[in-house]
Design an enzyme around this catalytic site. Structure first.
Site, PDB file in Angstrom:
ATOM      1  N   TYR A 152       0.309   6.745  12.089  1.00 56.16           N
ATOM      2  CA  TYR A 152       1.236   5.706  12.543  1.00 56.16           C
ATOM      3  C   TYR A 152       1.593   5.870  14.022  1.00 56.16           C
ATOM      4  O   TYR A 152       2.151   4.951  14.633  1.00 56.16           O
ATOM      5  CB  TYR A 152       2.526   5.681  11.700  1.00 56.16           C
ATOM      6  N   LYS A 193       1.343  12.530   6.541  1.00 51.40           N
ATOM      7  CA  LYS A 193      -0.004  12.433   5.964  1.00 51.40           C
ATOM      8  C   LYS A 193      -1.074  12.908   6.938  1.00 51.40           C
ATOM      9  O   LYS A 193      -1.001  12.631   8.147  1.00 51.40           O
ATOM     10  CB  LYS A 193      -0.320  10.975   5.578  1.00 51.40           C
ATOM     11  N   HIS A 238      -4.109  11.104   3.534  1.00 52.62           N
ATOM     12  CA  HIS A 238      -3.779   9.692   3.732  1.00 52.62           C
ATOM     13  C   HIS A 238      -4.717   8.759   2.967  1.00 52.62           C
ATOM     14  O   HIS A 238      -4.284   7.763   2.391  1.00 52.62           O
ATOM     15  CB  HIS A 238      -3.800   9.373   5.237  1.00 52.62           C
ATOM     16  N   ASP A 282       8.957   8.371   4.867  1.00 46.76           N
ATOM     17  CA  ASP A 282       7.508   8.495   4.738  1.00 46.76           C
ATOM     18  C   ASP A 282       6.856   8.250   6.094  1.00 46.76           C
ATOM     19  O   ASP A 282       7.020   7.189   6.697  1.00 46.76           O
ATOM     20  CB  ASP A 282       6.986   7.454   3.737  1.00 46.76           C
TER      21      ASP A 282
HETATM   22  N1  LIG Z   1      -0.701   4.933   2.166  1.00 48.82           N
HETATM   23  C1  LIG Z   1      -1.019   3.840   2.800  1.00 48.82           C
HETATM   24  O1  LIG Z   1      -2.192   3.558   3.063  1.00 48.82           O
HETATM   25  C2  LIG Z   1       0.062   2.890   3.203  1.00 48.82           C
HETATM   26  C3  LIG Z   1      -0.256   1.576   3.558  1.00 48.82           C
HETATM   27  C4  LIG Z   1       0.784   0.715   3.916  1.00 48.82           C
HETATM   28  C5  LIG Z   1       2.095   1.176   3.923  1.00 48.82           C
HETATM   29  N2  LIG Z   1       2.368   2.480   3.597  1.00 48.82           N
HETATM   30  C6  LIG Z   1       3.758   3.007   3.622  1.00 48.82           C
HETATM   31  O2  LIG Z   1       4.587   2.131   2.892  1.00 48.82           O
HETATM   32  C7  LIG Z   1       5.689   1.727   3.722  1.00 48.82           C
HETATM   33  C8  LIG Z   1       6.178   0.402   3.247  1.00 48.82           C
HETATM   34  O3  LIG Z   1       5.479  -0.652   3.932  1.00 48.82           O
HETATM   35  P1  LIG Z   1       5.364  -2.065   3.388  1.00 48.82           P
HETATM   36  O4  LIG Z   1       4.811  -2.970   4.388  1.00 48.82           O
HETATM   37  O5  LIG Z   1       4.601  -1.894   2.153  1.00 48.82           O
HETATM   38  O6  LIG Z   1       6.907  -2.401   3.107  1.00 48.82           O
HETATM   39  P2  LIG Z   1       7.549  -3.630   2.386  1.00 48.82           P
HETATM   40  O7  LIG Z   1       9.015  -3.303   2.414  1.00 48.82           O
HETATM   41  O8  LIG Z   1       6.881  -3.978   1.090  1.00 48.82           O
HETATM   42  O9  LIG Z   1       7.230  -4.852   3.363  1.00 48.82           O
HETATM   43  C9  LIG Z   1       7.721  -4.873   4.668  1.00 48.82           C
HETATM   44  C10 LIG Z   1       7.831  -6.317   5.071  1.00 48.82           C
HETATM   45  O10 LIG Z   1       8.837  -6.910   4.269  1.00 48.82           O
HETATM   46  C11 LIG Z   1       9.839  -7.470   5.095  1.00 48.82           C
HETATM   47  N3  LIG Z   1      11.145  -7.161   4.480  1.00 48.82           N
HETATM   48  C12 LIG Z   1      11.706  -5.948   4.289  1.00 48.82           C
HETATM   49  N4  LIG Z   1      12.883  -6.074   3.656  1.00 48.82           N
HETATM   50  C13 LIG Z   1      13.072  -7.395   3.455  1.00 48.82           C
HETATM   51  C14 LIG Z   1      14.107  -8.153   2.844  1.00 48.82           C
HETATM   52  N5  LIG Z   1      15.173  -7.556   2.336  1.00 48.82           N
HETATM   53  N6  LIG Z   1      13.974  -9.499   2.802  1.00 48.82           N
HETATM   54  C15 LIG Z   1      12.894 -10.114   3.335  1.00 48.82           C
HETATM   55  N7  LIG Z   1      11.880  -9.452   3.931  1.00 48.82           N
HETATM   56  C16 LIG Z   1      11.967  -8.102   3.979  1.00 48.82           C
HETATM   57  C17 LIG Z   1       9.698  -6.832   6.431  1.00 48.82           C
HETATM   58  O11 LIG Z   1      10.077  -7.758   7.413  1.00 48.82           O
HETATM   59  P3  LIG Z   1      10.821  -7.299   8.781  1.00 48.82           P
HETATM   60  O12 LIG Z   1       9.850  -6.419   9.495  1.00 48.82           O
HETATM   61  O13 LIG Z   1      11.047  -8.615   9.455  1.00 48.82           O
HETATM   62  O14 LIG Z   1      12.072  -6.588   8.384  1.00 48.82           O
HETATM   63  C18 LIG Z   1       8.206  -6.536   6.497  1.00 48.82           C
HETATM   64  O15 LIG Z   1       7.501  -7.697   6.933  1.00 48.82           O
HETATM   65  C19 LIG Z   1       5.121   1.805   5.132  1.00 48.82           C
HETATM   66  O16 LIG Z   1       6.099   1.862   6.136  1.00 48.82           O
HETATM   67  C20 LIG Z   1       4.336   3.095   5.031  1.00 48.82           C
HETATM   68  O17 LIG Z   1       5.226   4.194   5.114  1.00 48.82           O
HETATM   69  C21 LIG Z   1       1.371   3.315   3.223  1.00 48.82           C
END
Ligand SMILES: NC(=O)c1ccc[n+]([C@@H]2O[C@H](COP(=O)([O-])OP(=O)(O)OC[C@H]3O[C@@H](n4cnc5c(N)ncnc54)[C@H](OP(=O)(O)O)[C@@H]3O)[C@@H](O)[C@H]2O)c1
Length: 312
Positions: free
Chosen positions: A57, A86, A119, A52
């Site tokens: 980004y 997006k 987006h 994604d």
């Molecule tokens: N449409 C939108 O507006 C929007 C907004 C936000 C995100 N997104 C999308 O969604 C994706 C997911 O992002 P998210 O932040 O929501 O992801 P997430 O996986 O829920 O959270 C990521 C965080 O979790 C930590 N993490 C990941 N795996 C872990 C594990 N096994 N154990 C402990 N901590 C862990 C990471 O730490 P580390 O970095 O230290 O590994 C990071 O701080 C983004 O990359 C993007 O593509 C879209």
């Protein structure tokens, strides 16, 4: 709830296009370009086949480079991966949509996209500034274009053949329903924040009834602490089933019928987050009974991303 044989390789059919979206997705919202390269490579090696991305980004070039190198090295065909990007808020005018789409394709080094999302439902002042502000620091919105105008331009992209499917992001039922009702090509996917503290049950039900895949971001609650990793229900299930809290949260998301995006940034976490397996029904029920409600990302209120530095 459906109990798929292998959550890791589950693919969900889309309402249009030829593709099936892998339930387990890797998100590329990673501020550091060097980390984008290694994390994307590690995700591909761990088994992720769904990536994604977003114009906003600022790292589509790095993702494209990592995918090109990784596919060649691992002898994985382009058709075996699923890539989304997006359209940003400052490109909502219909005449901006195709150029923005083509620019993303070029940066990603791809000939077609599996999915293109709007987006956010907020149109910003058109132009090159992704974060247009007035002298008081307030976002300058564009009143001259509706979400439906932008949607129709996305439908034209599907007609032209380089975009297999289209969808929306950061919308609620108030924005989604009018598009579903008016669209010639209905949204295939809706990407929103969702986790046990924000299950979005009503939206998920509507999506299921209308053949739309709900794609959950922040399935781990953006990794915020305190948060889902310390939740007593998640911790007790993790110790009972011999999985980590992250694996429990990701399995719950897939088993309730959503696709998801997670962003591990190390190889070990990429392997951990890919290695999920089905939870027993009583564990799913326990998670469904969690009462805490919390939205973490404010992007739905203003169109301004919660996790990208201003001016980045
Ligand atoms: N449409 C939108 O507006 C929007 C907004 C936000 C995100 N997104 C999308 O969604 C994706 C997911 O992002 P998210 O932040 O929501 O992801 P997430 O996986 O829920 O959270 C990521 C965080 O979790 C930590 N993490 C990941 N795996 C872990 C594990 N096994 N154990 C402990 N901590 C862990 C990471 O730490 P580390 O970095 O230290 O590994 C990071 O701080 C983004 O990359 C993007 O593509 C879209």
């Amino acid at each position: 709830m459906v109990e798929p044989a292998d959550l890791r390789t589950k693919r969900i059919p889309l309402s249009h296009g030829t593709g099936r979206i892998p339930a387990l997705g890797f998100g590329t919202l990673i501020p550091d370009p060097a980390v984008t390269l290694t994390a994307t490579r590690d995700a591909l090696e761990a088994g992720f086949r769904h990536f994604d991305c977003a114009e906003r980004y600022g790292n589509e070039r790095e993702v494209g480079m990592a995918l090109q190198v990784g596919l060649t090295a691992s002898k994985i065909a382009r058709e075996d991966i699923f890539v989304t990007t997006k359209l940003w808020n400052s490109n909502h005018r219909p005449e901006s949509v195709e150029p923005a789409f083509e620019a993303s394709l070029e940066r990603l080094r791809l000939a077609y996209l599996d999915l293109y999302l709007i987006h956010t439902p907020f149109a910003f002042q058109p132009g090159d500034n992704q974060d247009p502000r007035d002298q008081n620091g307030n976002v300058i919105y564009d009143q001259g274009v509706t979400l439906l105008d932008t949607w129709k331009a996305l439908e034209t992209l599907v007609d032209h053949g380089k975009c297999r499917a289209i969808g929306l992001s950061d919308v609620g039922l108030n924005e989604l329903k009018p598009i579903v009702e008016a669209a010639r090509i209905k949204p295939a996917v809706v990407q929103v924040e969702s986790h046990p503290y924000l299950p979005e049950t009503e939206l998920l039900e509507y999506c299921k009834q209308n053949g739309i895949v709900l794609l959950a971001f922040a399935p781990l609650g953006h990794g915020m602490k305190p948060g889902l990793f310390e939740d007593p229900v998640i911790l007790s299930i993790a110790s009972r089933v011999g999985k980590t809290p992250a694996q429990v949260l990701l399995a719950w998301a897939v088993q309730r019928g959503t696709a998801l995006l997670t962003t591990p940034t190390t190889a070990a976490r990429a392997r951990e987050n890919f290695d999920i397996s089905s939870l027993p029904q009583d564990a799913l029920d326990e998670i469904n009974r969690i009462q805490t409600r919390q939205r973490l990302n404010t992007v739905v209120n203003t169109g301004v991303p919660g996790f990208i530095a201003r001016g980045a």
